[in-house]
Scaffold this motif. Structure first.
Motif: not given
Length: 181
Positions: A101-119
């Motif tokens: 299904q793909g996903f909405a691209m957004s910049p990864i916030d290095v300062g406060s990554p979320t559980q979903d963006s850690m990978g």
């Protein structure tokens, strides 16, 4: 038993010992075989690679592929995925693509990554350590679904200069399908 098999797969994911004996290509073949047995249809198309390279660098590439396929399994709702490994001096290009299904691209916030963006953050950090570049496209170009992860790293980071890489490539030039060029 099933529990024993699951423990072995988990241990493989933490530290694929096959990297030490068969190198990156062998580790990818083994891991993709596991993914197919778990129900995700994954194809591997790979240029020949030397059996022995820098183990830390090969491990970083392997773990990027592993994380990309983990994301396919967890988030994409895909039927198929493809892993392509193209060894073209001066770069090794690795692509992981899915029809999900793909996903909405957004910049990864290095300062406060979320559980979903850690990978995704870990993939980016490993790529930087390798001296490479990573691009994530979702949806895939010319499609309205899926995701394409494209990693490009210097071949010399994994296999040094000349020697084993050139020999592995030259020994199989006739083995590639026409579309691979």
């Amino acid at each position: 038993s099933q529990a024993h098999g699951e423990i072995r797969e988990s241990l493989f994911e933490l530290r694929p010992l096959v990297l030490e004996s068969r190198g990156l290509q062998g580790a990818l073949q083994t891991y993709i075989g596991q993914q197919n047995r778990r129900g995700l249809s994954v194809s591997l198309e790979a240029d020949p690679l030397p059996a022995h390279g820098d183990r830390k660098a090969e491990s970083a590439v392997f773990m990027i592929v592993q994380e990309a396929l983990h994301n396919v399994r967890k988030h994409a709702h895909a039927r198929r995925a493809w892993v392509r490994v193209l060894a073209r001096e001066p770069s090794l290009v690795v692509e992981v693509e899915d029809d999900g299904q793909g996903f909405a691209m957004s910049p990864i916030d290095v300062g406060s990554p979320t559980q979903d963006s850690m990978g995704l953050l870990t993939m980016k950090e490993r790529t930087e350590w390798l001296g490479g570049a990573i691009a994530i496209t979702s949806p895939r170009s010319q499609h309205d679904n899926g995701t394409l992860v494209r990693l490009e790293v210097p071949i010399k980071r994994l296999y040094g200069t000349g020697g084993a890489f050139s020999e592995a490539r030259d020994s199989s030039l006739g083995d590639r399908p026409e579309w691979w060029a």
